[in-house]
Design an enzyme around this catalytic site. Sequence first.
Site, PDB file in Angstrom:
ATOM      1  N   LYS A  89       0.799  -1.236   0.000  1.00 18.21           N
ATOM      2  CA  LYS A  89       0.000   0.000   0.000  1.00 18.21           C
ATOM      3  C   LYS A  89       0.829   1.283   0.000  1.00 18.21           C
ATOM      4  O   LYS A  89       0.392   2.328   0.493  1.00 18.21           O
ATOM      5  CB  LYS A  89      -1.016   0.044   1.158  1.00 18.21           C
ATOM      6  CG  LYS A  89      -1.843  -1.174   1.382  1.00 18.21           C
ATOM      7  CD  LYS A  89      -2.267  -1.922   0.152  1.00 18.21           C
ATOM      8  CE  LYS A  89      -3.372  -1.293  -0.639  1.00 18.21           C
ATOM      9  NZ  LYS A  89      -3.652  -2.139  -1.854  1.00 18.21           N
ATOM     10  N   HIS A 102       7.333  -7.509  -2.218  1.00 21.29           N
ATOM     11  CA  HIS A 102       7.154  -6.897  -0.887  1.00 21.29           C
ATOM     12  C   HIS A 102       8.162  -7.479   0.109  1.00 21.29           C
ATOM     13  O   HIS A 102       8.029  -7.279   1.310  1.00 21.29           O
ATOM     14  CB  HIS A 102       5.752  -7.191  -0.339  1.00 21.29           C
ATOM     15  CG  HIS A 102       4.626  -6.479  -1.039  1.00 21.29           C
ATOM     16  ND1 HIS A 102       4.686  -5.163  -1.405  1.00 21.29           N
ATOM     17  CD2 HIS A 102       3.387  -6.915  -1.394  1.00 21.29           C
ATOM     18  CE1 HIS A 102       3.538  -4.824  -1.977  1.00 21.29           C
ATOM     19  NE2 HIS A 102       2.736  -5.865  -1.987  1.00 21.29           N
ATOM     20  N   SER A 144      -4.985   2.960   3.890  1.00 22.40           N
ATOM     21  CA  SER A 144      -5.141   2.287   2.600  1.00 22.40           C
ATOM     22  C   SER A 144      -5.238   0.764   2.813  1.00 22.40           C
ATOM     23  O   SER A 144      -6.091   0.081   2.228  1.00 22.40           O
ATOM     24  CB  SER A 144      -3.932   2.623   1.724  1.00 22.40           C
ATOM     25  OG  SER A 144      -4.011   1.962   0.489  1.00 22.40           O
TER      26      SER A 144
HETATM   27  S1  PPS Z   1      -0.365  -3.117  -3.120  1.00 26.21           S
HETATM   28  O1  PPS Z   1      -1.564  -3.922  -2.766  1.00 26.21           O
HETATM   29  O2  PPS Z   1       0.633  -3.212  -2.078  1.00 26.21           O
HETATM   30  O3  PPS Z   1       0.195  -3.448  -4.402  1.00 26.21           O
HETATM   31  O4  PPS Z   1      -0.892  -1.620  -3.145  1.00 26.21           O
HETATM   32  P1  PPS Z   1      -0.052  -0.360  -3.632  1.00 26.21           P
HETATM   33  O5  PPS Z   1      -0.132  -0.272  -5.101  1.00 26.21           O
HETATM   34  O6  PPS Z   1       1.301  -0.379  -3.031  1.00 26.21           O
HETATM   35  O7  PPS Z   1      -0.799   0.845  -2.965  1.00 26.21           O
HETATM   36  C1  PPS Z   1      -2.101   1.239  -3.348  1.00 26.21           C
HETATM   37  C2  PPS Z   1      -2.209   2.702  -3.004  1.00 26.21           C
HETATM   38  O8  PPS Z   1      -1.498   3.480  -3.993  1.00 26.21           O
HETATM   39  C3  PPS Z   1      -2.382   4.432  -4.553  1.00 26.21           C
HETATM   40  N1  PPS Z   1      -2.045   4.764  -5.939  1.00 26.21           N
HETATM   41  C4  PPS Z   1      -1.832   6.010  -6.373  1.00 26.21           C
HETATM   42  N2  PPS Z   1      -1.787   7.182  -5.696  1.00 26.21           N
HETATM   43  C5  PPS Z   1      -1.560   8.298  -6.428  1.00 26.21           C
HETATM   44  N3  PPS Z   1      -1.399   8.309  -7.766  1.00 26.21           N
HETATM   45  C6  PPS Z   1      -1.428   7.149  -8.488  1.00 26.21           C
HETATM   46  N4  PPS Z   1      -1.275   7.192  -9.807  1.00 26.21           N
HETATM   47  C7  PPS Z   1      -1.638   5.936  -7.767  1.00 26.21           C
HETATM   48  N5  PPS Z   1      -1.737   4.633  -8.124  1.00 26.21           N
HETATM   49  C8  PPS Z   1      -1.984   3.931  -6.996  1.00 26.21           C
HETATM   50  C9  PPS Z   1      -3.730   3.740  -4.454  1.00 26.21           C
HETATM   51  O9  PPS Z   1      -4.788   4.643  -4.673  1.00 26.21           O
HETATM   52  C10 PPS Z   1      -3.656   3.188  -3.040  1.00 26.21           C
HETATM   53  O10 PPS Z   1      -3.755   4.186  -2.041  1.00 26.21           O
HETATM   54  P2  PPS Z   1      -5.136   4.617  -1.351  1.00 26.21           P
HETATM   55  O11 PPS Z   1      -4.735   5.583  -0.273  1.00 26.21           O
HETATM   56  O12 PPS Z   1      -5.779   3.399  -0.822  1.00 26.21           O
HETATM   57  O13 PPS Z   1      -5.931   5.285  -2.437  1.00 26.21           O
END
Ligand code: PPS
Length: 293
Positions: free
Chosen positions: A46, A101, A131
Amino acid sequence: MDGTDKYLLSFKDYYFIRSLIDIDALENLEDFEIRDDDVFIITFPKSGTIWAQQILCLIYFEGHRNKTENVETALRVPFMEYNLHKLDFSKRPSPRILSSHIPYYLAPKGLKDKKAKIVYIYRNPKDVLISYYHFSNLAVAFQPSENLEQFMERFLDGKVMGSHWFDHIRGWYEHKHDFNILFMKYEDMKKDLRSSVLKLCSFLEKELSEKDLDAVVRQSTFQNMKSDPLANYDYFLKDLVGTRTNDGCFLRKGTVGDWKHHLTVEQNERFDRIFQRNMKDFPLEFTWDINEE
Ligand code: PPS
């Protein structure tokens, strides 16, 4: 007992998602063959994994940038330890981009040659917590929580996939000299995506034209990713991981400081105390809020 074992598998003191992990893959992680031109995206869950995946796909694959190829990010930048598509990594063309991870001490030996590159994305842990809370209630492979309090307890106890957030970032940072690693902050990417993409290009030794750079930045904004089926992981989440409801997604809010809408004053103070205790003297700075809307 709070049912954690049903969802998590502990391997060398680190938690994986039991239903998604292949124990043979874990046993062989150390010897996973690394090529000099491999690139790894490593994160605590996340923290911006799929965002970094999208950016790297756009940087590396012209057909992704021009939309002339119809391949999902999940297939282009697969997870090393969660091989849900059953890919034969040894047959993949170079350069391979892989996601993971894992903590630093489970890294394949070959990564210590310092030739292959690692991009480590980190995010302020209060936003990670929020998140993760939402995601764990959505994805069936993850343990749901009755409320944020219960999830926060598990998160701070390290009883989540990824174990302790504190150990993950500390471990990678304190062993950074053993690897060829770039640390990128989620909040910096949010504040100035173009500069962040340039920084990544420089580390990855990839030179893009202004036009291509524009395309990378445009296609990796939150809104554009959310509406792009190749980037938003909807298929991956619904068909491979499984969801408890129909109205959740990977791209939930994508903001900085969402924790302020969820944590009580008491929870926040407790988090701060634990953060101080664990991260005292830690050199990386965290961004807890930016006025972005
Ligand atoms: S995972 O399950 O570990 O692979 O998740 P991960 O991709 O690491 O984290 C998901 C969060 O990243 C946000 N996200 C983004 N934020 C801003 N801009 C872009 N382009 C973007 N892409 C992914 C996603 O919305 C999740 O955060 P939250 O706070 O839940 O929205």
